[in-house]
Design an enzyme around this catalytic site. Structure first.
Site, PDB file in Angstrom:
ATOM      1  N   GLU A 173       0.389  -1.556   0.148  1.00 39.37           N
ATOM      2  CA  GLU A 173       0.199   0.089   0.275  1.00 39.37           C
ATOM      3  C   GLU A 173       0.418   1.176  -0.612  1.00 39.37           C
ATOM      4  OE1 GLU A 173      -3.295  -0.197   3.203  1.00 39.37           O
ATOM      5  OE2 GLU A 173      -4.196  -1.458   2.000  1.00 39.37           O
ATOM      6  N   GLU A 292      -5.698  -8.342  -0.642  1.00 39.00           N
ATOM      7  CA  GLU A 292      -6.489  -7.708   0.377  1.00 39.00           C
ATOM      8  C   GLU A 292      -7.861  -7.111   0.602  1.00 39.00           C
ATOM      9  OE1 GLU A 292      -5.047  -4.677   2.707  1.00 39.00           O
ATOM     10  OE2 GLU A 292      -3.317  -5.215   2.519  1.00 39.00           O
TER      11      GLU A 292
END
Length: 503
Positions: A173, A292
């Site tokens: 991320e 995710e």
């Protein structure tokens, strides 16, 4: 009662169902590792301190590959802390989750746990506060058989054979301002490309995942993917997607249609990746690692981490969402979305696995149990095989505030041409009344129902808890096949799976 018509034709597959679609995610976060998979002194603990009851549930879940050790945790992680004699490992303050990491469980111990669980290891490297050299060092430690200082260190630490890690994530991320070492797309693309090239010089066989956007709602979404892939297109195999969903302000209809957003997210990333490939004149196709995904209520108290300068607990209770039947139906629909994109989604990781926004819960010194979301994952993982097949769906629509009109019924199938085994996964998003599905399966030949499962509760907010761990369970689903038509009736807010076999 309303009705919908569906057609299943195995001659038009989407793509092969890869086992890595049924992956998981273990992060050093909250009670995931400590008091989750690892609890020495528990009545179910084995000789290494791993809970046997949890291992049994993980195997039942059917998780193929597990991403480790994060997550946000990885951007402050020094991999060297997690190897060597336990007594000499440092205690570190984890800035991501404001907790203390004891490093009692590290790379070797987790690999041992994976061997027991029957899952493959997917490692993430720290490109937040560290860089290319540390990533190459970890790869050498993990994958080189011997003959170097780092590989010998692994051997001396008790692992003669290499870990043989095949899939590696280049950070986590990195588009997110919350991430340690957050970078612009241009800066991240450069370090990701450099790191990928270096790692491939050491081990050309590995598969690499570059960071995509943390969600489709990010202000840089689309541009981030384009810029990062312009740097890394020739260096990586996959780009990551992350998405979490929750019910907002009682808007059940939009929540039930969450998979519509996942569909659009995947399609947009594919389009962007293919654009970069087209500009480069490349025939290479970048896959997606949806590493995710889940239902996650980020605004609940359970998601609030400690904040005081002197409060750095070990394994605090964080992100311990208790899931409802409604959550499980949405969860099952997200799995349908992943299968509908089996041609490009090469891997996926349910985030996460135990206690932390998880299908499995434990109590210290006490029992473990299945959350409602456990069931659609376990059933889909077990039944989905062969090729994913898109169904033609003619369905009533429901109006949603976020996504407009969406089909009340969504579905996907899998078909194994060798064995004839077929599975159909269905979701009914309508809330008002039951719906009769007429599914044309004549293209399969003469088939019969082998098993059928229904996930539904008259109370959509019913949950499995420590006090009542079996409140929500899959039930029997009435089906029949007549003249090549499979008849299924679904109640409102329901997920189902039907397995067909040659008669």
């Amino acid at each position: 009662m309303t009705a919908a018509r569906l057609t299943l034709d195995p001659r038009f597959p989407i793509g092969a169902v890869r086992r890595r679609l049924f992956g998981g995610f273990v992060e050093h976060l909250g009670r995931h590792v400590y008091d989750g998979i690892y609890e020495p002194g528990h009545p179910e603990a084995d000789e290494q301190g791993f809970r046997r009851d949890v291992l049994d549930l993980v195997r039942e879940l059917g998780v193929s590959m597990i991403r480790y050790p994060g997550g946000n945790f990885v951007s402050g992680f020094r991999w060297e802390d997690s190897v060597g004699p336990r007594a000499q490992r440092p205690r570190r303050l984890d800035l991501a989750w404001h907790s203390t990491e004891t490093n009692e469980i590290g790379l070797h111990e987790f690999a041992d746990w994976l061997d027991k669980a029957g899952s493959e290891l997917m490692l993430a490297v720290n490109l937040g506060t560290r860089g290319t050299l540390e990533a190459i060092d970890l790869l050498e430690y993990s994958n080189v058989p011997g003959g170097s200082t780092l590989s010998q260190q692994r051997i001396d630490n008790g692992r003669e054979a290499p870990f043989g890690v095949q899939v590696w994530c280049l950070g986590n991320e990195m588009d997110g301002p919350w991430q340690l070492g957050h970078r612009s797309a241009d800066d991240y693309g450069k370090i990701a490309s450099q790191t990928a090239k270096g790692m491939r010089q050491l081990d050309p066989s590995i598969e690499l995942v570059v960071c995509g956007s943390s969600g489709a709602q990010m202000p840089t979404f689309g541009e981030w993917e384009r810029i990062v892939l312009e740097h890394t297109y020739d260096d990586v195999d996959m780009i990551s997607c992350h998405a979490y969903y929750q019910e907002h302000d009682g808007d059940i209809d939009s929540f039930l249609a969450s998979a519509t957003d996942m569909d659009r997210f995947i399609d947009a990333v594919i389009a962007t990746a293919d654009h970069v490939g087209a500009v480069r004149g490349s025939d290479k196709r970048i896959g997606i690692s949806f590493d995710e995904w889940n239902v996650w209520y980020m605004d609940r108290v359970a998601s609030v981490k400690p904040a005081a300068i002197d409060d750095w607990p070990v394994a605090p209770r964080l992100l311990e969402d208790v899931y409802s039947a409604l959550d499980a139906v949405v969860f099952g629909s997200l799995m349908i979305s992943l299968l509908k994109h089996a041609d490009r989604v090469a891997s996926a990781s349910l985030a996460q696995l135990v206690n932390v926004i998880a299908p499995i819960m434990t109590e210290p010194g006490g029992p473990s149990w299945r959350q409602t979301t456990f069931f659609p994952f376990a059933i889909t993982s077990r039944l989905a095989q062969g090729d994913a097949v898109r169904l033609q769906v003619e369905s009533p629509v429901i109006e949603t505030e976020k996504f407009g009109a969406v089909p009340a019924v969504d579905a996907v199938a899998t078909h194994d041409p060798e064995t004839g085994a077929t599975a159909i996964f269905l979701v009914h998003r309508g809330r008002a009344e039951a719906i009769e599905l007429r599914i044309d399966v004549a293209g399969l030949g003469d088939v019969e129902v082998a098993e059928a499962h229904l996930l539904h509760d008259d109370d959509p907010y019913a949950r499995n808890t420590l006090e009542d761990p079996d409140r929500v369970q899959p039930g029997a689903l009435e089906t029949r096949v007549v003249d090549g038509i499979l008849y299924v009736t679904l109640p409102p807010i329901a997920w189902a799976a039907v397995s067909l076999a040659r008669a």
